[in-house]
Design a protein around this motif. Structure first.
Motif, PDB file in Angstrom:
ATOM      1  N   UNK A  44       0.813  -1.225   0.000  1.00 25.76           N
ATOM      2  CA  UNK A  44       0.000   0.000   0.000  1.00 25.76           C
ATOM      3  C   UNK A  44       0.850   1.281   0.000  1.00 25.76           C
ATOM      4  N   UNK A  45       0.655   2.075  -1.021  1.00 27.06           N
ATOM      5  CA  UNK A  45       1.407   3.325  -1.184  1.00 27.06           C
ATOM      6  C   UNK A  45       1.267   4.239   0.033  1.00 27.06           C
ATOM      7  N   UNK A  46       0.068   4.312   0.602  1.00 29.48           N
ATOM      8  CA  UNK A  46      -0.182   5.203   1.724  1.00 29.48           C
ATOM      9  C   UNK A  46       0.662   4.859   2.952  1.00 29.48           C
ATOM     10  N   UNK A  47       1.052   3.607   3.099  1.00 32.50           N
ATOM     11  CA  UNK A  47       1.794   3.180   4.289  1.00 32.50           C
ATOM     12  C   UNK A  47       3.311   3.178   4.108  1.00 32.50           C
ATOM     13  N   UNK A  48       3.799   3.472   2.926  1.00 31.01           N
ATOM     14  CA  UNK A  48       5.241   3.396   2.682  1.00 31.01           C
ATOM     15  C   UNK A  48       6.041   4.377   3.529  1.00 31.01           C
ATOM     16  N   UNK A  49       5.571   5.616   3.650  1.00 31.30           N
ATOM     17  CA  UNK A  49       6.345   6.669   4.333  1.00 31.30           C
ATOM     18  C   UNK A  49       5.502   7.444   5.340  1.00 31.30           C
ATOM     19  N   UNK A  50       4.454   6.835   5.895  1.00 29.20           N
ATOM     20  CA  UNK A  50       3.565   7.546   6.814  1.00 29.20           C
ATOM     21  C   UNK A  50       3.990   7.293   8.258  1.00 29.20           C
ATOM     22  N   UNK A  51       5.012   7.987   8.660  1.00 26.40           N
ATOM     23  CA  UNK A  51       5.598   7.877   9.994  1.00 26.40           C
ATOM     24  C   UNK A  51       7.101   7.940   9.875  1.00 26.40           C
ATOM     25  N   UNK A  52       7.776   8.498  10.872  1.00 26.97           N
ATOM     26  CA  UNK A  52       9.229   8.697  10.739  1.00 26.97           C
ATOM     27  C   UNK A  52      10.037   7.412  10.593  1.00 26.97           C
ATOM     28  N   UNK A  53       9.657   6.339  11.272  1.00 28.03           N
ATOM     29  CA  UNK A  53      10.370   5.076  11.132  1.00 28.03           C
ATOM     30  C   UNK A  53      10.133   4.436   9.782  1.00 28.03           C
ATOM     31  N   UNK A  54       8.891   4.452   9.335  1.00 29.51           N
ATOM     32  CA  UNK A  54       8.551   3.915   8.015  1.00 29.51           C
ATOM     33  C   UNK A  54       9.278   4.682   6.921  1.00 29.51           C
ATOM     34  N   UNK A  55       9.284   6.004   7.056  1.00 29.16           N
ATOM     35  CA  UNK A  55       9.927   6.877   6.072  1.00 29.16           C
ATOM     36  C   UNK A  55      11.413   6.542   5.952  1.00 29.16           C
ATOM     37  N   UNK A  56      12.106   6.454   7.092  1.00 28.00           N
ATOM     38  CA  UNK A  56      13.544   6.164   7.054  1.00 28.00           C
ATOM     39  C   UNK A  56      13.807   4.793   6.438  1.00 28.00           C
ATOM     40  N   UNK A  57      12.999   3.803   6.783  1.00 26.99           N
ATOM     41  CA  UNK A  57      13.173   2.469   6.207  1.00 26.99           C
ATOM     42  C   UNK A  57      12.941   2.496   4.698  1.00 26.99           C
ATOM     43  N   UNK A  58      11.878   3.152   4.262  1.00 25.03           N
ATOM     44  CA  UNK A  58      11.558   3.217   2.832  1.00 25.03           C
ATOM     45  C   UNK A  58      12.645   3.922   2.033  1.00 25.03           C
ATOM     46  N   UNK A  59      13.275   4.945   2.635  1.00 23.37           N
ATOM     47  CA  UNK A  59      14.322   5.702   1.944  1.00 23.37           C
ATOM     48  C   UNK A  59      15.714   5.111   2.138  1.00 23.37           C
ATOM     49  N   UNK A  60      15.832   4.076   2.962  1.00 21.96           N
ATOM     50  CA  UNK A  60      17.127   3.448   3.205  1.00 21.96           C
ATOM     51  C   UNK A  60      18.026   4.247   4.122  1.00 21.96           C
ATOM     52  N   UNK A  61      17.444   5.097   4.982  1.00 18.75           N
ATOM     53  CA  UNK A  61      18.219   5.947   5.894  1.00 18.75           C
ATOM     54  C   UNK A  61      18.646   5.138   7.118  1.00 18.75           C
ATOM     55  N   UNK A  62      19.937   5.209   7.427  1.00 17.77           N
ATOM     56  CA  UNK A  62      20.505   4.574   8.617  1.00 17.77           C
ATOM     57  C   UNK A  62      21.401   5.588   9.330  1.00 17.77           C
ATOM     58  N   UNK A  63      22.031   5.163  10.397  1.00 22.58           N
ATOM     59  CA  UNK A  63      22.951   6.011  11.157  1.00 22.58           C
ATOM     60  C   UNK A  63      24.078   6.556  10.269  1.00 22.58           C
ATOM     61  N   UNK A  64      24.399   5.838   9.189  1.00 17.23           N
ATOM     62  CA  UNK A  64      25.450   6.285   8.272  1.00 17.23           C
ATOM     63  C   UNK A  64      25.107   7.616   7.607  1.00 17.23           C
ATOM     64  N   UNK A  65      23.837   8.009   7.642  1.00 18.87           N
ATOM     65  CA  UNK A  65      23.393   9.255   7.020  1.00 18.87           C
ATOM     66  C   UNK A  65      23.444  10.427   8.001  1.00 18.87           C
ATOM     67  N   UNK A  66      23.853  10.187   9.242  1.00 25.37           N
ATOM     68  CA  UNK A  66      23.907  11.248  10.246  1.00 25.37           C
ATOM     69  C   UNK A  66      24.988  12.275   9.916  1.00 25.37           C
ATOM     70  N   UNK A  67      24.650  13.540  10.114  1.00 27.38           N
ATOM     71  CA  UNK A  67      25.572  14.668   9.991  1.00 27.38           C
ATOM     72  C   UNK A  67      26.078  14.887   8.562  1.00 27.38           C
ATOM     73  N   UNK A  68      25.260  14.534   7.580  1.00 30.23           N
ATOM     74  CA  UNK A  68      25.622  14.782   6.183  1.00 30.23           C
ATOM     75  C   UNK A  68      24.965  16.071   5.700  1.00 30.23           C
ATOM     76  N   UNK A  69      25.605  16.801   4.788  1.00 38.06           N
ATOM     77  CA  UNK A  69      24.991  18.014   4.249  1.00 38.06           C
ATOM     78  C   UNK A  69      23.781  17.676   3.386  1.00 38.06           C
ATOM     79  N   UNK A  70      22.719  18.439   3.536  1.00 34.98           N
ATOM     80  CA  UNK A  70      21.512  18.240   2.735  1.00 34.98           C
ATOM     81  C   UNK A  70      21.689  18.754   1.315  1.00 34.98           C
ATOM     82  N   UNK A  71      22.786  19.457   1.063  1.00 35.40           N
ATOM     83  CA  UNK A  71      23.052  20.062  -0.245  1.00 35.40           C
ATOM     84  C   UNK A  71      23.804  19.142  -1.202  1.00 35.40           C
ATOM     85  N   UNK A  72      24.068  17.903  -0.789  1.00 36.63           N
ATOM     86  CA  UNK A  72      24.861  16.979  -1.609  1.00 36.63           C
ATOM     87  C   UNK A  72      24.306  15.566  -1.488  1.00 36.63           C
ATOM     88  N   UNK A  73      24.616  14.706  -2.468  1.00 33.28           N
ATOM     89  CA  UNK A  73      24.175  13.314  -2.371  1.00 33.28           C
ATOM     90  C   UNK A  73      24.645  12.704  -1.042  1.00 33.28           C
TER      91      UNK A  73
END
Length: 189
Positions: A115-144
């Motif tokens: 279900x599309x509606x449930x993919x990113x509806x909540x901060x934990x779901x969002x991070x999982x769907x986008x593949x965000x982990x601790x490795x993404x901490x303290x990175x500039x938002x202006x770059x990949x």
């Protein structure tokens, strides 16, 4: 140092940044969508991770602005925040929900659901769907891996109390896109 992205000044107070992020497209390695729900946090209020001062866990929230702060919630889920205000202040915006628009099949594979509606509806779901982990901490938002695209056109943004916290709940620092079906919980105005 870049503090203006997608038409937003990240050195502004977190509640202003949180409101302006609604409708902005967030992509992480090309996967993401339109931000439809955010919450603001500032060191001046007890629900913020910065309230107790700088620690090894929250150091990235103290700046510089326009960077990521990623933390684990309840030992289970990663959560993505954007740092605001000047270096040393301690403020950020929790990205609570997206309307998925890019890389839906990759999101579905990461989340293990359709279900599309449930993919990113909540901060934990969002991070999982986008593949965000601790490795993404303290990175500039202006770059990949991050890319922020300005909102297209005007949208109605509603403010209300934050959810999932027990302190400073009276602050109207949760922002949502009016009428969005992708919110983590219904808006309480």
């Amino acid at each position: 140092m870049i503090t203006n992205l997608a038409g937003i000044d990240f050195s502004a107070p977190s509640h202003e940044v949180a409101s302006r992020l609604i409708g902005v497209t967030l992509l992480v390695n090309g996967v993401g969508g339109r931000i439809v729900e955010t919450e603001a946090y500032d060191r001046s209020e007890p629900a913020s991770h910065c309230y107790i001062g700088e620690t090894p866990r929250n150091f990235s929230m103290f700046g510089p602005p326009a960077r990521s702060y990623v933390y684990r919630s309840h030992g289970l889920h990663w959560c993505l925040n954007f740092v605001c205000r000047e270096t040393g202040h301690g403020a950020g915006v929790l990205i609570r929900a997206l309307e998925p628009t890019h890389g839906l099949e990759q999101m579905r594979a990461r989340r293990g659901l359709e279900p599309e509606r449930l993919l990113c509806s909540g901060p934990g779901r969002l991070a999982q769907a986008l593949g965000v982990t601790r490795d993404f901490n303290n990175l500039p938002l202006s770059a990949p891996p991050f890319q922020l695209l300005a909102r297209a056109g005007e949208i109605e943004v509603l403010a209300g109390p934050r959810i999932g916290i027990s302190k400073a709940v009276e602050l109207p620092w949760r922002f949502v896109e009016a009428g969005s079906r992708f919110l983590s919980k219904p808006h309480r105005g």
